[in-house]
Design an enzyme around this catalytic site. Structure first.
Site, mmCIF file in Angstrom:
data_model
loop_
_atom_site.group_PDB
_atom_site.id
_atom_site.type_symbol
_atom_site.label_atom_id
_atom_site.label_comp_id
_atom_site.label_asym_id
_atom_site.label_seq_id
_atom_site.Cartn_x
_atom_site.Cartn_y
_atom_site.Cartn_z
ATOM 1 C CB CYS A 329 6.916 -3.701 6.445
ATOM 2 S SG CYS A 329 7.279 -3.226 4.749
ATOM 3 N NE ARG A 358 14.187 1.620 1.585
ATOM 4 C CZ ARG A 358 13.414 0.921 0.768
ATOM 5 N NH1 ARG A 358 13.826 0.671 -0.464
ATOM 6 N NH2 ARG A 358 12.233 0.484 1.158
ATOM 7 C CD GLN A 376 8.353 1.592 0.053
ATOM 8 O OE1 GLN A 376 8.415 1.311 1.246
ATOM 9 N NE2 GLN A 376 9.032 0.958 -0.877
ATOM 10 C CG ASP A 378 4.305 -1.026 2.132
ATOM 11 O OD1 ASP A 378 3.735 -1.748 1.299
ATOM 12 O OD2 ASP A 378 5.042 -1.461 3.019
ATOM 13 C CG HIS A 380 1.641 -3.892 5.295
ATOM 14 N ND1 HIS A 380 2.031 -2.731 5.909
ATOM 15 C CD2 HIS A 380 2.731 -4.362 4.635
ATOM 16 C CE1 HIS A 380 3.311 -2.513 5.652
ATOM 17 N NE2 HIS A 380 3.759 -3.471 4.876
ATOM 18 C CE LYS A 459 10.150 -9.214 -7.126
ATOM 19 N NZ LYS A 459 10.969 -8.029 -7.117
ATOM 20 C CG HIS A 505 5.008 -6.077 1.947
ATOM 21 N ND1 HIS A 505 5.322 -5.436 3.110
ATOM 22 C CD2 HIS A 505 5.466 -7.340 2.061
ATOM 23 C CE1 HIS A 505 5.956 -6.287 3.898
ATOM 24 N NE2 HIS A 505 6.053 -7.441 3.286
HETATM 25 ZN ZN LIG Z 1 5.368 -3.458 3.583
#
Ligand SMILES: [Zn+2]
Ligand SMILES: [Zn+2]
Length: 638
Positions: A329, A358, A376, A378, A380, A459, A505
């Protein structure tokens, strides 16, 4: 008079305060036999609890989801009783119900699974006796006296607030417990001990090591049989086992929790991402790529340095603190801020399949399901408030389309504002209403988890359902009111003023590694044709046919198929068997008959053999199945 309101709105009056059992009997004796607990004004209580004043009541029967939990916790008591009968030096700690059953942590000599039958036999004695579970309220002083020789129970009681404490008794066994329990031990129709492992008192390694004995229980023997079959099927589908057998990936001590993908695994990986890119291009996304190591100043700005540092891999480069990104992000925000945006640019759908790290504790690592390094998917989406609903709607249909390609069902959950959150009431209302109205317009059922949203916004989560009926949260759509502030994002609107964009996201696969693990188990390693590492294998039945077979192989490869020729001097049966163990979807045996007639004999993994297939028909069927990413093989399958 006591007035009982049922869930359907019906109200019944009782002369004197009834128990849950009395209420159940007022409906019918047969119904009462299947009741296990009582829910009064939302609280779960024993069936024999008395309702003293007017209340909304629901009777929990053996079919309700909470019932199994109550049964299994009751089974934990019965197991603890059995263990105290058999092991005189055992000291009990805690014994909760968990997702698939229950466990009890017990301070005792290490035991092995070989001792389970003995314990199960002791449990069955108690079940047969149909001992009622009886609740007793005691004072803290009485509880301390009762447990004076039980160090763990004493410690727990001392931690409880002053006031009455509840004990539950059945037969000769008493436990400190909040309840509720099933009416009597006879409800435990099927019980099985599953495994034993070590655990530390209060999870602290400096404390005594305990034996954690797991079991499961059901209201019906048939349910236990079905559960054991499910476990057996899940064991066969274990993605680590299949990953090794099909040479897809491996793990090494040199990088714990970080998968190494092999050639076969990379074929599947690339197919998955090619599909992902195709869908995202069509849906109007652009793709970006940002660095994996970024300066501390960025992580301070995003809030990760303060809130997430213990999970991040950090280092010092040129006297500057840096961290490897745990998510894409913040980098994505920098891409947005690198140029000015007008309302005409919006919505911007900016995706990144980024590698993130992580630091997970080594104890929780689990194949591809729980790793330390993963990609990931992801993205935006930056938009105006008016665009929220249409963007979410098109996102939901993107997710729907992509999951259905794999034959995965899913359900939706909406999570709303938690207690601890940033932003104003007005912002939250706008954001939550945006998600809710999109879900309503989408028209599928969804569950609402009040207060379960992220601190930065509400979410929608998408939980997929695999071939074994297990659910996995993969997709998520999260509105974020924090990062646009922290990164001072803006666009210039029609009024020539700067405005904050609404940002969300979203993921479809979530972690690509984990999604791959789910797919391996969902397909049991038998990938659909478009994903299979080797799609076609050609088996000449004798040496004279090798040159002819090679020629066909080259044609298939030229058409883009992943194809192998197995010309080893092994028996045909052995070669077929080996190809089947590699789950190669199409096995072509080439004999003299096939050569003479210019046709193919096609064998699929379900054992179907189709002979006399012309080369054209074969090619058309196969290329269509791949192009359309079909789950079936059309005319080659029964
Ligand atoms: Zn994100
Ligand atoms: Zn209990």
């Amino acid at each position: 008079m006591v007035h009982i309101t049922f869930p359907d709105g019906n109200i019944k009056a009782f002369e004197s305060p009834p128990t849950g059992h009395d209420i159940a009997c007022s409906i019918s004796e047969g119904f009462a036999r299947n009741c296990v607990a009582l829910q009064k004004n939302g609280d779960l209580l024993d069936l024999n609890a008395r309702v003293e004043e007017d209340a909304a009541v629901r009777l929990v029967t053996t079919r309700d989801p909470e019932a199994l939990h109550i049964l299994r916790h009751s089974a934990a008591h019965v197991m603890a009783q059995a263990i105290l009968h058999l092991y005189k030096d055992a000291h009990l700690t805690i014994g909760p119900a968990v997702d698939d059953g229950f466990y009890y942590d017990i301070d005792m000599e290490p035991i092995s699974e070989e001792e389970f039958p003995k314990i199960e036999a002791e449990i069955k004695k108690a079940v047969k006796a149909k001992e009622p579970f009886k609740r007793a309220a005691v004072s803290k002083a009485e509880a301390l006296e009762f447990y004076k020789n039980e160090p763990y129970k004493l410690e727990m009681i001392r931690d409880l607030p002053d006031g009455t404490i509840s004990f539950y008794r059945h037969g000769d066994f008493t436990d400190l417990c909040r309840g509720p329990h099933v009416p009597h031990t006879g409800f435990i129709k099927a019980v099985k001990l599953m495994k034993v492992s070590g655990a530390y008192w209060r999870g602290d390694q400096s404390n005594a090591q305990l034996q954690r004995i797991y079991g499961t229980a059901f209201f019906d023997k048939k349910d236990l049989v079905a559960y054991l079959q499910f476990l057996e099927e899940a064991r066969k589908r274990n993605h680590r086992k299949i990953g090794t057998a099909l040479d897809l990936f491996s793990f090494h001590d040199e990088a714990p929790g970080m998968p190494f993908f092999h050639a076969n695994g990379m074929v599947i990986w690339n197919e998955l991402l090619e599909y992902w890119r195709e869908e995202h291009r069509t849906a109007g996304y652009v793709e970006t790529k940002t660095p994996i190591t970024l300066n501390r100043s960025l992580w301070e700005r995003s809030g990760h340095w303060e809130n997430y540092r213990e999970n991040m891999y950090t280092s010092v480069i040129d006297d500057t603190d840096v961290a490897i990104k745990p998510m894409n992000c913040p980098g994505g925000m920098l891409v947005y801020t690198s140029r000015h945006h007008s309302y005409r640019d919006l919505p911007i759908r900016q995706a990144e399949v980024g590698l993130v790290h992580r630091h997970e504790l080594s104890g929780v690592l689990n194949g591809l399901f729980r790793v330390r390094a993963f990609h990931q998917d992801d993205a935006h989406i930056f938009m105006t408030p008016e665009q929220i609903q249409s963007e979410i709607l098109s996102l939901l249909s993107l997710e729907d389309r992509m999951y259905s390609t794999f034959g995965l069902g899913y359900h939706l959950e909406l999570s709303t504002r938690p207690d601890k959150s940033i932003g104003t009431d007005e912002q939250w209302k706008m954001a939550t209403d945006g998600l809710r109205s999109a879900l309503d317009a989408y028209g599928r059922d969804y569950k609402i988890n009040e207060g379960d949203g992220a601190f930065y916004g509400p979410k929608i989560d998408l939980h997929i359902k695999d071939a074994l009926g297990r659910t996995w949260q993969c997709g998520t759509i999260q509105l974020d009111m924090s990062l646009p502030e922290r990164f001072d994002l803006y666009y210039v609107d029609k009024d020539n003023e700067k405005h904050r964009p609404i940002m969300l996201h979203r993921t479809v696969f979530g972690s690509i590694e984990r999604f791959l693990g789910i797919l391996i188990e969902h397909f049991a390693g038998k990938f659909p044709l478009w994903m299979a590492p080797v799609q076609v294998i050609l088996l000449p039945i004798n040496d004279d046919l090798v040159a002819y077979t090679d020629e066909i192989g080259r044609t298939l490869q030229g058409a883009g198929l992943r194809c192998e020729v197995d010309s080893r001097a092994e028996s045909l049966n052995k070669k077929i068997r080996e190809a089947q163990l590699r789950y190669i979807p199409l096995i072509l045996t080439i004999g003299n008959k096939e050569k003479a007639s210019g046709t193919l004999s096609v064998r699929t993994l379900d054992g179907t053999v189709k002979q006399g297939i012309s080369h054209d028909v074969f090619m058309n069927t196969v290329t269509a199945a791949i192009r359309e990413r079909r789950l079936d093989l059309g005319l080659f399958q029964e």
